[in-house]
Design a protein around this motif. Structure first.
Motif, PDB file in Angstrom:
ATOM      1  N   GLN A  40      30.387  51.058  46.675  1.00 30.61           N
ATOM      2  CA  GLN A  40      30.824  49.892  46.980  1.00 30.61           C
ATOM      3  C   GLN A  40      28.995  48.866  46.972  1.00 30.61           C
ATOM      4  O   GLN A  40      28.026  48.988  47.325  1.00 30.61           O
ATOM      5  CB  GLN A  40      30.337  49.944  48.736  1.00 30.61           C
ATOM      6  CG  GLN A  40      31.675  50.946  49.014  1.00 30.61           C
ATOM      7  CD  GLN A  40      31.228  51.824  50.980  1.00 30.61           C
ATOM      8  OE1 GLN A  40      30.293  52.233  51.101  1.00 30.61           O
ATOM      9  NE2 GLN A  40      32.477  51.547  51.158  1.00 30.61           N
ATOM     10  N   TYR A  41      29.939  47.573  47.096  1.00 28.39           N
ATOM     11  CA  TYR A  41      28.806  45.955  46.855  1.00 28.39           C
ATOM     12  C   TYR A  41      28.716  44.947  47.237  1.00 28.39           C
ATOM     13  O   TYR A  41      29.180  44.793  48.376  1.00 28.39           O
ATOM     14  CB  TYR A  41      28.834  46.119  45.139  1.00 28.39           C
ATOM     15  CG  TYR A  41      29.429  47.039  44.763  1.00 28.39           C
ATOM     16  CD1 TYR A  41      28.773  47.238  43.594  1.00 28.39           C
ATOM     17  CD2 TYR A  41      30.816  47.177  44.396  1.00 28.39           C
ATOM     18  CE1 TYR A  41      28.392  47.636  42.459  1.00 28.39           C
ATOM     19  CE2 TYR A  41      30.534  48.685  42.619  1.00 28.39           C
ATOM     20  CZ  TYR A  41      29.957  48.592  42.359  1.00 28.39           C
ATOM     21  OH  TYR A  41      30.395  49.369  41.083  1.00 28.39           O
ATOM     22  N   PHE A  42      27.381  44.426  47.374  1.00 30.77           N
ATOM     23  CA  PHE A  42      27.861  43.134  48.408  1.00 30.77           C
ATOM     24  C   PHE A  42      26.808  41.803  47.798  1.00 30.77           C
ATOM     25  O   PHE A  42      25.672  42.870  47.075  1.00 30.77           O
ATOM     26  CB  PHE A  42      26.929  43.636  49.607  1.00 30.77           C
ATOM     27  CG  PHE A  42      26.686  42.280  50.508  1.00 30.77           C
ATOM     28  CD1 PHE A  42      27.765  41.849  50.948  1.00 30.77           C
ATOM     29  CD2 PHE A  42      26.104  41.612  51.191  1.00 30.77           C
ATOM     30  CE1 PHE A  42      28.082  40.959  51.745  1.00 30.77           C
ATOM     31  CE2 PHE A  42      25.348  40.263  51.703  1.00 30.77           C
ATOM     32  CZ  PHE A  42      26.697  39.901  52.482  1.00 30.77           C
ATOM     33  N   GLY A  43      27.521  40.489  47.891  1.00 25.93           N
ATOM     34  CA  GLY A  43      26.301  40.050  47.090  1.00 25.93           C
ATOM     35  C   GLY A  43      27.108  38.564  47.394  1.00 25.93           C
ATOM     36  O   GLY A  43      27.117  38.442  47.949  1.00 25.93           O
ATOM     37  N   ASN A  44      27.076  37.855  46.202  1.00 26.04           N
ATOM     38  CA  ASN A  44      27.860  36.643  46.087  1.00 26.04           C
ATOM     39  C   ASN A  44      27.722  35.810  45.254  1.00 26.04           C
ATOM     40  O   ASN A  44      28.337  37.260  43.941  1.00 26.04           O
ATOM     41  CB  ASN A  44      26.702  35.274  46.232  1.00 26.04           C
ATOM     42  CG  ASN A  44      25.419  35.409  45.372  1.00 26.04           C
ATOM     43  OD1 ASN A  44      25.660  35.707  44.381  1.00 26.04           O
ATOM     44  ND2 ASN A  44      24.808  34.537  45.614  1.00 26.04           N
ATOM     45  N   HIS A  45      29.094  35.029  45.740  1.00 19.26           N
ATOM     46  CA  HIS A  45      29.864  34.590  44.555  1.00 19.26           C
ATOM     47  C   HIS A  45      29.950  32.834  44.442  1.00 19.26           C
ATOM     48  O   HIS A  45      29.698  31.993  45.465  1.00 19.26           O
ATOM     49  CB  HIS A  45      31.570  35.137  44.745  1.00 19.26           C
ATOM     50  CG  HIS A  45      32.706  33.755  45.792  1.00 19.26           C
ATOM     51  ND1 HIS A  45      33.213  33.049  45.506  1.00 19.26           N
ATOM     52  CD2 HIS A  45      31.780  34.503  46.496  1.00 19.26           C
ATOM     53  CE1 HIS A  45      33.778  32.307  46.439  1.00 19.26           C
ATOM     54  NE2 HIS A  45      32.966  33.497  47.606  1.00 19.26           N
ATOM     55  N   SER A  46      30.847  32.600  43.077  1.00 17.09           N
ATOM     56  CA  SER A  46      30.577  30.875  43.016  1.00 17.09           C
ATOM     57  C   SER A  46      31.441  30.539  42.057  1.00 17.09           C
ATOM     58  O   SER A  46      31.311  30.991  40.955  1.00 17.09           O
ATOM     59  CB  SER A  46      29.163  30.080  43.110  1.00 17.09           C
ATOM     60  OG  SER A  46      28.406  30.940  42.211  1.00 17.09           O
ATOM     61  N   GLY A  47      32.372  29.500  42.402  1.00 21.16           N
ATOM     62  CA  GLY A  47      32.748  28.555  41.387  1.00 21.16           C
ATOM     63  C   GLY A  47      33.608  28.043  41.657  1.00 21.16           C
ATOM     64  O   GLY A  47      33.411  26.881  42.614  1.00 21.16           O
ATOM     65  N   GLU A  48      34.863  27.244  40.694  1.00 22.20           N
ATOM     66  CA  GLU A  48      35.818  26.874  40.978  1.00 22.20           C
ATOM     67  C   GLU A  48      37.850  26.758  40.897  1.00 22.20           C
ATOM     68  O   GLU A  48      37.579  27.631  40.095  1.00 22.20           O
ATOM     69  CB  GLU A  48      35.683  25.316  40.773  1.00 22.20           C
ATOM     70  CG  GLU A  48      36.509  25.170  39.010  1.00 22.20           C
ATOM     71  CD  GLU A  48      35.766  23.869  37.846  1.00 22.20           C
ATOM     72  OE1 GLU A  48      34.235  23.008  38.729  1.00 22.20           O
ATOM     73  OE2 GLU A  48      36.405  24.011  37.462  1.00 22.20           O
ATOM     74  N   VAL A  49      37.756  26.653  42.002  1.00 26.66           N
ATOM     75  CA  VAL A  49      39.974  26.967  41.925  1.00 26.66           C
ATOM     76  C   VAL A  49      40.154  25.362  41.138  1.00 26.66           C
ATOM     77  O   VAL A  49      40.255  23.879  41.701  1.00 26.66           O
ATOM     78  CB  VAL A  49      40.272  27.448  42.338  1.00 26.66           C
ATOM     79  CG1 VAL A  49      41.431  27.493  43.053  1.00 26.66           C
ATOM     80  CG2 VAL A  49      39.097  28.534  43.451  1.00 26.66           C
ATOM     81  N   ARG A  50      41.200  25.201  39.916  1.00 21.93           N
ATOM     82  CA  ARG A  50      42.451  24.186  39.858  1.00 21.93           C
ATOM     83  C   ARG A  50      43.561  24.399  40.421  1.00 21.93           C
ATOM     84  O   ARG A  50      44.262  25.172  39.491  1.00 21.93           O
ATOM     85  CB  ARG A  50      41.760  23.932  38.459  1.00 21.93           C
ATOM     86  CG  ARG A  50      41.973  22.197  38.185  1.00 21.93           C
ATOM     87  CD  ARG A  50      41.909  22.034  36.779  1.00 21.93           C
ATOM     88  NE  ARG A  50      40.431  22.113  36.343  1.00 21.93           N
ATOM     89  CZ  ARG A  50      39.920  21.027  36.195  1.00 21.93           C
ATOM     90  NH1 ARG A  50      40.706  19.537  36.412  1.00 21.93           N
ATOM     91  NH2 ARG A  50      38.762  21.284  36.473  1.00 21.93           N
ATOM     92  N   ALA A  51      44.220  24.297  41.040  1.00 17.30           N
ATOM     93  CA  ALA A  51      46.124  24.014  41.083  1.00 17.30           C
ATOM     94  C   ALA A  51      46.108  23.044  40.118  1.00 17.30           C
ATOM     95  O   ALA A  51      45.974  22.033  39.762  1.00 17.30           O
ATOM     96  CB  ALA A  51      46.351  23.138  42.165  1.00 17.30           C
ATOM     97  N   THR A  52      47.022  23.871  39.324  1.00 17.14           N
ATOM     98  CA  THR A  52      47.719  23.015  37.873  1.00 17.14           C
ATOM     99  C   THR A  52      49.361  23.362  38.197  1.00 17.14           C
ATOM    100  O   THR A  52      50.158  22.183  37.153  1.00 17.14           O
ATOM    101  CB  THR A  52      47.656  24.070  36.865  1.00 17.14           C
ATOM    102  OG1 THR A  52      48.193  24.993  37.196  1.00 17.14           O
ATOM    103  CG2 THR A  52      46.111  24.586  36.289  1.00 17.14           C
ATOM    104  N   VAL A  53      49.465  23.785  39.160  1.00 15.84           N
ATOM    105  CA  VAL A  53      51.297  23.060  39.612  1.00 15.84           C
ATOM    106  C   VAL A  53      51.233  22.354  41.002  1.00 15.84           C
ATOM    107  O   VAL A  53      51.213  22.774  41.677  1.00 15.84           O
ATOM    108  CB  VAL A  53      52.423  24.719  39.820  1.00 15.84           C
ATOM    109  CG1 VAL A  53      53.394  24.386  39.841  1.00 15.84           C
ATOM    110  CG2 VAL A  53      51.791  25.462  38.154  1.00 15.84           C
ATOM    111  N   PRO A  54      52.361  21.873  40.630  1.00 15.47           N
ATOM    112  CA  PRO A  54      52.155  20.974  41.804  1.00 15.47           C
ATOM    113  C   PRO A  54      52.946  21.630  43.154  1.00 15.47           C
ATOM    114  O   PRO A  54      53.840  22.469  42.809  1.00 15.47           O
ATOM    115  CB  PRO A  54      53.457  19.810  41.421  1.00 15.47           C
ATOM    116  CG  PRO A  54      52.864  19.087  40.089  1.00 15.47           C
ATOM    117  CD  PRO A  54      52.309  20.905  39.578  1.00 15.47           C
TER     118      PRO A  54
END
Length: 295
Positions: A40-54
């Protein structure tokens, strides 16, 4: 030990979001190739999401002036994951804050390197996965309605070896069955069988005591009726070989046992059975935040 894990886990949240290029350090304490258990792990995440379909539902209320939904959404926050290893097969689940949806993972590992697939959207999770850390990056498959690019960095806060846990459970059951005799009162002659049964959990299985084969039991002491004495007996090992044992007593209190497996060494046995740590709700037991499934 858990307080140390907690300190490390909380400290990682103070680390600035990782750069897009993830550097995965070499594992110093990897998992055996045949490991069967979970981490089991604990930490952080970061990034981006881009919607490509209307029309693709957005993760936040952020407005995008582009009708095609091409505006990237930055996501980031805490991250919790659990990976279960069955040799090179890996299954897992994760959840996080800051725009991350909970889901499950499945894939394989080679040494300390994992390549996993999200069962919801097919995105590829790749990076290091061992008892110390789960570190890597996530990328969507081509033509997915949501294109995800993020990095994550966690530390392992709990490792459960299923084989060792089952051995510990067997030992606890043996303590429940035999402990009252081994560490109780009464003449040592009547307790040698139980002592050998419990001692079998601490030696090579093939060299352990075969139940019901104890014979030629006799009490030995330098002085007649001395409260300090030993009890000698012969028995058959599980591999078929003959063996002997000599248990030491003081005022009918069991002290230690010497056998032909380890001649010259009198083994003490802890009167307290091993503690079985919980396998579930590790984050709650550590006092870490619990993420709602809809976060």
């Amino acid at each position: 030990m858990r307080s140390l894990f907690l300190a490390l886990s909380l400290a990682i949240l103070g680390v600035a979001p990782a750069a897009a290029q993830v550097v995965v350090p070499a594992a110093d304490d990897g998992l055996p190739d045949d490991f069967h258990g979970k981490v089991q792990y604990f930490g952080n995440h970061s990034g981006e999401v881009r919607a490509t379909v209307p029309g693709t539902p957005r993760r936040t209320d952020t407005k995008c002036p582009k009708r095609e939904g091409g505006c990237p959404e930055l996501i980031g926050g805490s991250f919790q994951a659990e990976l279960e290893f069955d040799g090179d097969i890996v299954r897992g689940q994760y959840r996080g804050t800051g725009g991350m949806r909970p889901s499950t993972l499945i894939g394989r590992r080679s040494g300390a390197n994992c390549r996993l697939f999200d069962t919801t959207d097919g995105s590829v999770w790749s990076g290091r996965c061992d008892r110390e850390a789960f570190i890597g990056s996530v990328r969507s498959v081509p033509n997915a309605p949501e294109q995800i690019e993020l990095v994550f960095e966690t530390v392992g806060v709990n490792t459960v070896d299923f084989y060792q846990r089952e051995r510990d459970l067997e030992l606890v059951r043996a303590y429940d069955r035999l402990g009252g005799i081994v560490f109780g009162d009464g003449a040592g002659e009547a307790r040698l069988d139980a002592i050998l049964e419990l001692q079998s959990y601490f030696v090579d299985p093939g060299k352990a005591y075969r139940s019901g084969t104890l014979r030629n039991v006799e009490r030995q002491s330098e002085k007649k009726n001395s409260p300090i004495y030993s009890v000698y007996g012969e028995y058959t090992r599980r591999d078929g070989a003959n063996a002997w044992a000599r248990a030491q007593f003081e005022y009918d209190r069991f002290v230690c046992i010497e056998t032909s497996i380890e001649p010259g060494y009198c083994r003490t046995i802890d009167p307290t059975p091993p503690e079985i740590e919980p396998t579930d709700d590790i984050f709650a037991s550590l006092g870490l935040p619990v993420t709602a499934q809809g976060s």
